[in-house]
Write a protein that holds these residues in place. Structure first.
Motif, short mmCIF file in Angstrom:
data_model
loop_
_atom_site.label_atom_id
_atom_site.label_comp_id
_atom_site.label_asym_id
_atom_site.label_seq_id
_atom_site.Cartn_x
_atom_site.Cartn_y
_atom_site.Cartn_z
N ALA A 150 0.83 -1.20 0.00
CA ALA A 150 0.00 0.00 0.00
C ALA A 150 0.86 1.26 0.00
O ALA A 150 0.54 2.26 -0.66
N CYS A 151 1.98 1.22 0.73
CA CYS A 151 2.91 2.35 0.73
C CYS A 151 3.45 2.61 -0.67
O CYS A 151 3.57 3.77 -1.11
N ALA A 152 3.79 1.54 -1.36
CA ALA A 152 4.30 1.69 -2.72
C ALA A 152 3.28 2.33 -3.63
O ALA A 152 3.61 3.19 -4.47
N ARG A 153 2.02 1.95 -3.48
CA ARG A 153 0.97 2.55 -4.31
C ARG A 153 0.82 4.04 -4.00
O ARG A 153 0.67 4.86 -4.91
N ARG A 154 0.87 4.39 -2.72
CA ARG A 154 0.71 5.79 -2.36
C ARG A 154 1.90 6.63 -2.83
O ARG A 154 1.74 7.79 -3.23
N VAL A 155 3.09 6.05 -2.78
CA VAL A 155 4.27 6.75 -3.31
C VAL A 155 4.12 6.98 -4.81
O VAL A 155 4.42 8.06 -5.33
N ALA A 156 3.64 5.96 -5.51
CA ALA A 156 3.43 6.10 -6.96
C ALA A 156 2.39 7.17 -7.26
O ALA A 156 2.56 7.97 -8.20
N GLU A 157 1.33 7.24 -6.45
CA GLU A 157 0.30 8.26 -6.67
C GLU A 157 0.87 9.66 -6.43
O GLU A 157 0.59 10.59 -7.19
N ALA A 158 1.66 9.82 -5.36
CA ALA A 158 2.25 11.12 -5.08
C ALA A 158 3.22 11.53 -6.17
O ALA A 158 3.28 12.70 -6.58
N ALA A 159 4.01 10.57 -6.65
CA ALA A 159 4.96 10.87 -7.73
C ALA A 159 4.22 11.26 -9.01
O ALA A 159 4.64 12.17 -9.73
N GLU A 160 3.12 10.59 -9.28
CA GLU A 160 2.33 10.92 -10.47
C GLU A 160 1.74 12.32 -10.34
O GLU A 160 1.69 13.07 -11.33
N ARG A 161 1.32 12.68 -9.15
CA ARG A 161 0.80 14.04 -8.95
C ARG A 161 1.90 15.07 -9.17
O ARG A 161 1.65 16.12 -9.78
#
Length: 346
Positions: A150-161
């Motif tokens: 889940a942390c990896a997904r949230r990091v990916a979302e923040a990076a995409e933003r």
């Protein structure tokens, strides 16, 4: 008195004084000699006074230029008199006025740049903080594997933003710098609406919002890629301000003078006090969606104006309505210097 006239006048006075003095030397009569000497002295005194006054005027102009150079006030030193000094005053006034305007413009640009950098830093602060927090959680030994995923997904979302923010800001900077070349061609307005609906469809589906395209037969004289960018931003804004079960409508109409592309949604009407700020970059209204950066409407405005068009906001029969208008007369367009399309921004 012009420069040539002033020099001629001064030479005539000096010559008259010299001739009078010489004549006095040849006269035997003491009275005549004294009279000639007095005339010569008077001519020389006039010449000396003329030179002294001119030197004082030049000194005053030099002192004024020195004060302007050190940041002093720009004064209106023009006079209605004739002569070379008056012409010089006019020229100095013109130059200092232009320099003052340029200084004011540079200071305004400096303040704008400082505000812009501050807004960018504020927008990037949230995703960076999210990435750092998720990284700390990831490094915890007691964190279970599913939480790390889940942390990896949230990091990916923040990076995409962050990627999206940087991309939008680059587009705004290039539009502000007028380095974009808009290739205006006749485009099927209905095709633009369908493509914008396809791009904003996933967002509408996530929010439970219906998307309706009311196609027409209009053709739009515009740059297809950049106009699609503006239209998509307006559609995203409409979807973000529509509750589940609502509808976002895309429509177009045209005549011989212009073509309009409209986006309307079922959200709450725009408050009167918000209208002056809607297209300001980084401005977020009271009903702004969480995480909204306040860039989409500003970008749409810059794209429309760059093509000689306009964008306006109003409260329609169903809710907020945003309208892009592009004129058919190609002569109304102000063409910026060469650049590329938004697809080339990375």
């Amino acid at each position: 008195m012009r420069s040539r006239e002033a020099k001629t006048f001064l030479l005539e006075i000096l010559l008259a004084g010299a001739l009078s003095a010489a004549a006095g030397a040849f006269f035997c009569d003491a009275g005549a000699a004294l009279f000639a000497a007095l005339c010569g002295a008077a001519c020389l005194a006039l010449a000396a006074g003329f030179c002294t006054r001119r030197a004082r005027e030049i000194d005053r102009l030099s002192e004024y230029l020195a004060s302007v150079y050190t940041g002093g006030r720009i004064l209106d030193i023009r006079t209605q008199k004739e002569g070379e000094l008056s012409a010089l005053r006019d020229d100095i006034y013109k130059i200092t006025t232009v320099l003052g305007e340029q200084k004011g413009a540079l200071e305004a640009d400096k303040r704008l740049l400082a505000d812009f950098l501050g807004d960018v830093a504020h927008q990037l602060k949230t995703p960076i903080a999210a990435i750092l927090l998720q990284t700390e959680l990831w490094e915890g030994e007691a964190v279970p594997p599913e939480e790390k995923a889940a942390c990896a997904r949230r990091v990916a979302e923040a990076a995409e933003r962050m990627r999206w923010l940087v991309e939008q800001l680059l587009k705004l900077c290039r539009l502000d710098a007028a380095v974009v070349r808009f290739d205006r061609q006749p485009v099927d307005a209905g095709g633009l609406l369908r493509e914008a609906a396809r791009l904003v469809g996933p967002l509408c589906a996530d929010r439970g919002v219906s998307l309706r395209v009311e196609e027409g037969q209009a053709r739009c004289l515009c740059d297809r890629a950049w106009t699609l960018e503006a239209l998509t931003n307006l559609a995203k804004n409409g979807a973000e301000h529509t509750d589940a079960g609502g509808t976002v409508r895309l429509s177009c109409e045209g005549n011989t003078l212009y073509t309009e592309l409209a986006v309307e949604n079922d959200g709450p009407p725009i408050a009167r006090e918000e209208f002056p700020h809607l297209f300001q970059r980084f401005w977020r209204g009271r009903d702004a969606a969480p995480g909204s950066a306040g860039i989409g409407l500003a970008l749409a405005k810059a794209i429309a104006q760059g093509q000689g068009g306009t964008v306006r906001a109003e409260n329609g029969p169903h809710g907020p309505r945003f309208v892009l208008r592009f004129y058919s007369d190609d002569q109304t367009v102000t063409r910026p210097s060469p650049g590329s399309h938004p697809g080339g921004v990375s």
